[in-house]
Design a protein around this motif. Structure first.
Motif, short mmCIF file in Angstrom:
data_model
loop_
_atom_site.label_atom_id
_atom_site.label_comp_id
_atom_site.label_asym_id
_atom_site.label_seq_id
_atom_site.Cartn_x
_atom_site.Cartn_y
_atom_site.Cartn_z
N LYS A 43 0.85 -1.18 0.00
CA LYS A 43 0.00 0.00 0.00
C LYS A 43 0.89 1.24 0.00
O LYS A 43 1.90 1.28 0.70
CB LYS A 43 -0.89 -0.01 1.23
CG LYS A 43 -1.91 -1.13 1.18
CD LYS A 43 -2.89 -1.03 2.31
CE LYS A 43 -4.04 -1.94 2.10
NZ LYS A 43 -3.92 -3.27 2.55
N PRO A 44 0.52 2.26 -0.79
CA PRO A 44 1.34 3.47 -0.81
C PRO A 44 1.34 4.15 0.56
O PRO A 44 0.32 4.17 1.25
CB PRO A 44 0.69 4.35 -1.86
CG PRO A 44 -0.63 3.74 -2.15
CD PRO A 44 -0.62 2.34 -1.66
N LYS A 45 2.50 4.68 0.92
CA LYS A 45 2.62 5.38 2.20
C LYS A 45 1.87 6.71 2.12
O LYS A 45 1.96 7.43 1.13
CB LYS A 45 4.10 5.64 2.49
CG LYS A 45 4.33 6.34 3.80
CD LYS A 45 5.80 6.59 4.04
CE LYS A 45 5.98 7.38 5.31
NZ LYS A 45 7.35 7.83 5.49
N LYS A 46 1.10 7.00 3.14
CA LYS A 46 0.39 8.28 3.19
C LYS A 46 1.41 9.39 3.42
O LYS A 46 2.27 9.29 4.29
CB LYS A 46 -0.63 8.29 4.32
CG LYS A 46 -1.80 7.37 4.09
CD LYS A 46 -2.79 7.50 5.23
CE LYS A 46 -3.94 6.56 5.05
NZ LYS A 46 -4.89 6.62 6.14
N LEU A 47 1.27 10.45 2.63
CA LEU A 47 2.18 11.57 2.80
C LEU A 47 1.75 12.45 3.98
O LEU A 47 2.59 13.08 4.61
CB LEU A 47 2.24 12.39 1.52
CG LEU A 47 2.78 11.63 0.31
CD1 LEU A 47 2.69 12.50 -0.93
CD2 LEU A 47 4.20 11.17 0.55
N HIS A 48 0.47 12.48 4.24
CA HIS A 48 -0.03 13.23 5.38
C HIS A 48 -1.40 12.69 5.75
O HIS A 48 -2.20 12.35 4.89
CB HIS A 48 -0.16 14.72 5.06
CG HIS A 48 -0.64 15.51 6.24
ND1 HIS A 48 0.19 15.82 7.29
CD2 HIS A 48 -1.84 16.01 6.55
CE1 HIS A 48 -0.51 16.50 8.20
NE2 HIS A 48 -1.73 16.62 7.76
N GLU A 49 -1.63 12.61 7.02
CA GLU A 49 -2.94 12.20 7.52
C GLU A 49 -3.48 13.32 8.39
O GLU A 49 -2.78 13.80 9.30
CB GLU A 49 -2.81 10.91 8.35
CG GLU A 49 -4.14 10.37 8.79
CD GLU A 49 -4.00 9.05 9.53
OE1 GLU A 49 -4.83 8.79 10.41
OE2 GLU A 49 -3.06 8.29 9.23
N ILE A 50 -4.69 13.77 8.10
CA ILE A 50 -5.30 14.85 8.86
C ILE A 50 -5.35 14.47 10.34
O ILE A 50 -5.79 13.38 10.69
CB ILE A 50 -6.72 15.15 8.34
CG1 ILE A 50 -6.71 15.48 6.85
CG2 ILE A 50 -7.38 16.27 9.15
CD1 ILE A 50 -5.92 16.69 6.46
N GLY A 51 -4.87 15.35 11.20
CA GLY A 51 -4.92 15.14 12.64
C GLY A 51 -3.76 14.35 13.20
O GLY A 51 -3.72 14.06 14.40
N LEU A 89 -0.64 19.96 0.85
CA LEU A 89 -2.05 20.24 1.15
C LEU A 89 -2.57 21.41 0.33
O LEU A 89 -3.73 21.39 -0.11
CB LEU A 89 -2.22 20.48 2.65
CG LEU A 89 -2.00 19.24 3.52
CD1 LEU A 89 -1.93 19.61 4.99
CD2 LEU A 89 -3.07 18.20 3.28
N ASN A 90 -1.74 22.44 0.10
CA ASN A 90 -2.16 23.56 -0.75
C ASN A 90 -2.42 23.09 -2.18
O ASN A 90 -3.38 23.54 -2.82
CB ASN A 90 -1.11 24.68 -0.75
CG ASN A 90 -1.19 25.52 0.51
OD1 ASN A 90 -2.25 25.69 1.10
ND2 ASN A 90 -0.05 26.05 0.93
N GLN A 91 -1.60 22.18 -2.69
CA GLN A 91 -1.83 21.62 -4.03
C GLN A 91 -3.14 20.84 -4.07
O GLN A 91 -3.89 20.92 -5.04
CB GLN A 91 -0.67 20.70 -4.43
CG GLN A 91 0.62 21.42 -4.69
CD GLN A 91 1.78 20.46 -4.88
OE1 GLN A 91 1.60 19.29 -5.17
NE2 GLN A 91 2.99 20.98 -4.71
N GLU A 92 -3.41 20.10 -3.02
CA GLU A 92 -4.65 19.33 -2.96
C GLU A 92 -5.85 20.26 -2.87
O GLU A 92 -6.88 20.02 -3.51
CB GLU A 92 -4.62 18.35 -1.77
CG GLU A 92 -5.84 17.46 -1.68
CD GLU A 92 -6.04 16.49 -2.85
OE1 GLU A 92 -7.08 15.82 -2.86
OE2 GLU A 92 -5.17 16.41 -3.74
N ILE A 93 -5.74 21.33 -2.11
CA ILE A 93 -6.83 22.31 -2.02
C ILE A 93 -7.09 22.92 -3.39
O ILE A 93 -8.24 23.05 -3.81
CB ILE A 93 -6.50 23.40 -0.97
CG1 ILE A 93 -6.59 22.81 0.44
CG2 ILE A 93 -7.44 24.59 -1.12
CD1 ILE A 93 -6.01 23.70 1.52
N ALA A 94 -6.04 23.28 -4.10
CA ALA A 94 -6.19 23.86 -5.45
C ALA A 94 -6.87 22.86 -6.38
O ALA A 94 -7.74 23.22 -7.18
CB ALA A 94 -4.83 24.28 -6.00
#
Length: 63
Positions: free
Chosen positions: A9-17, A35-40
């Motif tokens: 499974k791919p490693k999560k780059l960031h997990e909320i919280g 996260l800014n890229q994901e928001i965009a």
């Protein structure tokens, strides 16, 4: 048939919280950029969906 289950499974780059205690300032900056890229990306998709809905609504209003 179950070969997909064997793939790593791919490693999560960031997990909320998640705990940020041991991250460096550089790592935090990388996550902020990610996260800014994901928001965009999410905002662009929302705009596209809102736009197509507006076009459809206007099409039905004009008849």
């Amino acid at each position: 048939m179950f070969a997909d289950d064997d793939r790593p499974k791919p490693k999560k780059l960031h997990e909320i919280g998640c705990d940020l205690t041991f991250l460096s300032a550089g790592e935090l900056e990388e996550r902020i950029d990610l996260l800014n890229q994901e928001i965009a990306r999410l905002e662009a998709d929302k705009r596209a969906k809102t736009s197509s809905r507006s076009v459809a609504e206007n099409l039905f209003k004009s008849k």
